[in-house]
Scaffold this active site. Structure first.
Site, mmCIF file in Angstrom:
data_model
loop_
_atom_site.group_PDB
_atom_site.id
_atom_site.type_symbol
_atom_site.label_atom_id
_atom_site.label_comp_id
_atom_site.label_asym_id
_atom_site.label_seq_id
_atom_site.Cartn_x
_atom_site.Cartn_y
_atom_site.Cartn_z
ATOM 1 N N LYS A 1 0.834 -1.200 0.000
ATOM 2 C CA LYS A 1 0.000 0.000 0.000
ATOM 3 C C LYS A 1 0.875 1.259 0.000
ATOM 4 O O LYS A 1 2.089 1.189 0.226
ATOM 5 C CB LYS A 1 -0.926 -0.038 1.221
ATOM 6 C CG LYS A 1 -1.898 -1.243 1.231
ATOM 7 C CD LYS A 1 -2.837 -1.184 2.428
ATOM 8 C CE LYS A 1 -3.754 -2.390 2.487
ATOM 9 N NZ LYS A 1 -4.737 -2.265 3.600
ATOM 10 N N TYR B 1 -12.061 -2.928 -3.373
ATOM 11 C CA TYR B 1 -12.621 -2.992 -2.016
ATOM 12 C C TYR B 1 -14.147 -3.037 -2.020
ATOM 13 O O TYR B 1 -14.778 -2.664 -1.014
ATOM 14 C CB TYR B 1 -12.121 -1.803 -1.194
ATOM 15 C CG TYR B 1 -10.704 -1.984 -0.674
ATOM 16 C CD1 TYR B 1 -10.360 -3.092 0.109
ATOM 17 C CD2 TYR B 1 -9.714 -1.040 -0.935
ATOM 18 C CE1 TYR B 1 -9.074 -3.259 0.602
ATOM 19 C CE2 TYR B 1 -8.414 -1.198 -0.437
ATOM 20 C CZ TYR B 1 -8.109 -2.310 0.338
ATOM 21 O OH TYR B 1 -6.832 -2.471 0.829
ATOM 22 N N PHE C 1 -15.741 3.053 6.944
ATOM 23 C CA PHE C 1 -14.387 3.472 6.586
ATOM 24 C C PHE C 1 -14.097 3.363 5.093
ATOM 25 O O PHE C 1 -12.957 3.578 4.669
ATOM 26 C CB PHE C 1 -13.349 2.670 7.392
ATOM 27 C CG PHE C 1 -13.439 1.167 7.234
ATOM 28 C CD1 PHE C 1 -12.839 0.517 6.160
ATOM 29 C CD2 PHE C 1 -14.117 0.408 8.169
ATOM 30 C CE1 PHE C 1 -12.923 -0.855 6.019
ATOM 31 C CE2 PHE C 1 -14.202 -0.984 8.041
ATOM 32 C CZ PHE C 1 -13.597 -1.605 6.957
ATOM 33 N N ARG D 1 -1.025 -14.492 3.792
ATOM 34 C CA ARG D 1 -1.874 -13.907 4.843
ATOM 35 C C ARG D 1 -1.168 -14.016 6.190
ATOM 36 O O ARG D 1 -1.195 -13.083 6.994
ATOM 37 C CB ARG D 1 -3.237 -14.619 4.903
ATOM 38 C CG ARG D 1 -4.152 -14.354 3.718
ATOM 39 C CD ARG D 1 -4.714 -12.949 3.683
ATOM 40 N NE ARG D 1 -5.661 -12.664 4.746
ATOM 41 C CZ ARG D 1 -6.392 -11.547 4.801
ATOM 42 N NH1 ARG D 1 -6.279 -10.616 3.847
ATOM 43 N NH2 ARG D 1 -7.217 -11.341 5.790
ATOM 44 N N ARG E 1 2.861 -6.533 9.190
ATOM 45 C CA ARG E 1 2.113 -5.524 9.959
ATOM 46 C C ARG E 1 2.616 -5.442 11.405
ATOM 47 O O ARG E 1 2.660 -4.352 11.986
ATOM 48 C CB ARG E 1 0.614 -5.851 9.912
ATOM 49 C CG ARG E 1 0.007 -5.571 8.528
ATOM 50 C CD ARG E 1 -1.341 -6.231 8.374
ATOM 51 N NE ARG E 1 -2.041 -5.840 7.156
ATOM 52 C CZ ARG E 1 -3.152 -6.425 6.715
ATOM 53 N NH1 ARG E 1 -3.678 -7.440 7.381
ATOM 54 N NH2 ARG E 1 -3.728 -6.018 5.604
ATOM 55 N N ASN F 1 -1.934 -0.088 7.056
ATOM 56 C CA ASN F 1 -1.334 -1.344 7.511
ATOM 57 C C ASN F 1 -0.457 -2.015 6.450
ATOM 58 O O ASN F 1 -0.321 -3.235 6.422
ATOM 59 C CB ASN F 1 -2.403 -2.284 8.077
ATOM 60 C CG ASN F 1 -3.475 -2.627 7.047
ATOM 61 O OD1 ASN F 1 -3.367 -2.254 5.881
ATOM 62 N ND2 ASN F 1 -4.491 -3.350 7.480
ATOM 63 N N HIS G 1 -1.655 -5.544 1.413
ATOM 64 C CA HIS G 1 -2.887 -6.285 1.134
ATOM 65 C C HIS G 1 -2.515 -7.642 0.549
ATOM 66 O O HIS G 1 -1.596 -7.733 -0.256
ATOM 67 C CB HIS G 1 -3.751 -5.530 0.103
ATOM 68 C CG HIS G 1 -4.830 -6.410 -0.473
ATOM 69 N ND1 HIS G 1 -6.049 -6.572 0.144
ATOM 70 C CD2 HIS G 1 -4.836 -7.226 -1.563
ATOM 71 C CE1 HIS G 1 -6.769 -7.446 -0.564
ATOM 72 N NE2 HIS G 1 -6.061 -7.846 -1.596
ATOM 73 N N GLU H 1 -9.185 -10.524 -7.788
ATOM 74 C CA GLU H 1 -8.210 -9.425 -7.717
ATOM 75 C C GLU H 1 -7.162 -9.543 -8.830
ATOM 76 O O GLU H 1 -6.733 -8.531 -9.392
ATOM 77 C CB GLU H 1 -7.548 -9.433 -6.335
ATOM 78 C CG GLU H 1 -8.541 -9.037 -5.247
ATOM 79 C CD GLU H 1 -8.074 -9.360 -3.829
ATOM 80 O OE1 GLU H 1 -6.924 -9.817 -3.651
ATOM 81 O OE2 GLU H 1 -8.868 -9.139 -2.899
HETATM 82 P P1 IDP Z 1 -7.366 -7.346 5.345
HETATM 83 O O1 IDP Z 1 -6.617 -6.258 4.634
HETATM 84 O O2 IDP Z 1 -6.585 -7.896 6.508
HETATM 85 O O3 IDP Z 1 -7.889 -8.413 4.425
HETATM 86 P P2 IDP Z 1 -10.108 -6.351 5.497
HETATM 87 O O4 IDP Z 1 -11.052 -6.696 6.584
HETATM 88 O O5 IDP Z 1 -10.330 -6.965 4.157
HETATM 89 O O6 IDP Z 1 -8.636 -6.655 6.038
HETATM 90 O O7 IDP Z 1 -10.131 -4.774 5.351
HETATM 91 C C1 IDP Z 1 -9.517 -4.151 4.256
HETATM 92 C C2 IDP Z 1 -8.712 -2.973 4.740
HETATM 93 O O8 IDP Z 1 -9.594 -1.999 5.279
HETATM 94 C C3 IDP Z 1 -7.749 -3.300 5.887
HETATM 95 O O9 IDP Z 1 -6.495 -3.770 5.431
HETATM 96 C C4 IDP Z 1 -7.632 -1.972 6.606
HETATM 97 O O10 IDP Z 1 -6.613 -1.157 6.014
HETATM 98 C C5 IDP Z 1 -8.976 -1.327 6.364
HETATM 99 N N1 IDP Z 1 -9.822 -1.480 7.551
HETATM 100 C C6 IDP Z 1 -10.387 -2.629 8.008
HETATM 101 N N2 IDP Z 1 -11.100 -2.397 9.127
HETATM 102 C C7 IDP Z 1 -10.981 -1.062 9.378
HETATM 103 C C8 IDP Z 1 -11.515 -0.189 10.410
HETATM 104 O O11 IDP Z 1 -12.219 -0.612 11.320
HETATM 105 N N3 IDP Z 1 -11.147 1.123 10.309
HETATM 106 C C9 IDP Z 1 -10.364 1.624 9.319
HETATM 107 N N4 IDP Z 1 -9.858 0.836 8.340
HETATM 108 C C10 IDP Z 1 -10.161 -0.477 8.372
HETATM 109 MG MG MG Z 2 -9.327 -8.267 2.910
#
Ligand code: IDP
Ligand code: MG
Length: 135
Positions: free
Chosen positions: A10, A50, A58, A86, A103, A113, A116, A127
């Site tokens: 990212k 997304y 968010f 993962r 992370r 974070n 992805h 994707e």
């Molecule tokens: P992942 O990246 O670990 O698969 P996902 O649940 O798919 O996590 O969420 C996608 C991205 O959205 C996350 O990597 C994170 O950057 C962001 N995200 C997820 N939950 C939150 C939140 O509660 N607040 C702000 N950003 C969030």
């Molecule tokens: Mg995800």
């Protein structure tokens, strides 16, 4: 079984100079980078990427962030690649991510974070079709 996953460093990871570190971790694990490119993600591609989060509070922030600067996209092959990547990424919220994960080593903020990775075979296929149609 050999799998192909989609990985994206990212904007925070690229700006933080972590591109080489992350590629190195992937290679040293024994996975193969079969596609690699650095680019800025369009708003359309970010929203499609997304889409599963489009109803989350968010979502706007997420799309703004992922389009805020260049990213590095990879297609990565190997045995169990999707799950292995993962695990290497660590928990979504870096505060819960184990040390030794990307992370857990380099981030503190759930919104920024670093990395992805596809969360399953179906999302990997989706994707890769979205971002690596040339493969
Ligand atoms: P992942 O990246 O670990 O698969 P996902 O649940 O798919 O996590 O969420 C996608 C991205 O959205 C996350 O990597 C994170 O950057 C962001 N995200 C997820 N939950 C939150 C939140 O509660 N607040 C702000 N950003 C969030
Ligand atoms: Mg995800």
């Amino acid at each position: 079984m050999s799998e192909r996953s989609f990985v994206m460093i990212k904007p925070d990871g690229v700006a933080g100079g972590l591109t080489g570190e992350i590629i190195s971790r992937i290679e040293r694990r024994g996975l193969e980078v079969v596609g690699l490119k650095k680019l800025s993600v369009s708003r359309e591609a970010a929203e499609a990427h997304y889409a599963e989060h489009s109803d989350k509070p968010f979502f706007g922030e997420l799309v703004d962030f992922i389009t805020s600067g260049p990213v590095v996209m990879m297609a990565v092959d190997g045995r169990g690649a999707i799950g292995a990547l993962r695990t290497m990424m660590g928990a979504t919220n870096p505060l819960n991510a184990a040390p030794g994960t990307v992370r857990g080593d380099f981030a503190l903020d759930v919104g920024q974070n670093i990395i992805h990775g596809s969360d399953g075979e179906e999302s990997a296929a989706r994707e890769l079709a979205l971002h690596f149609s040339e493969l």
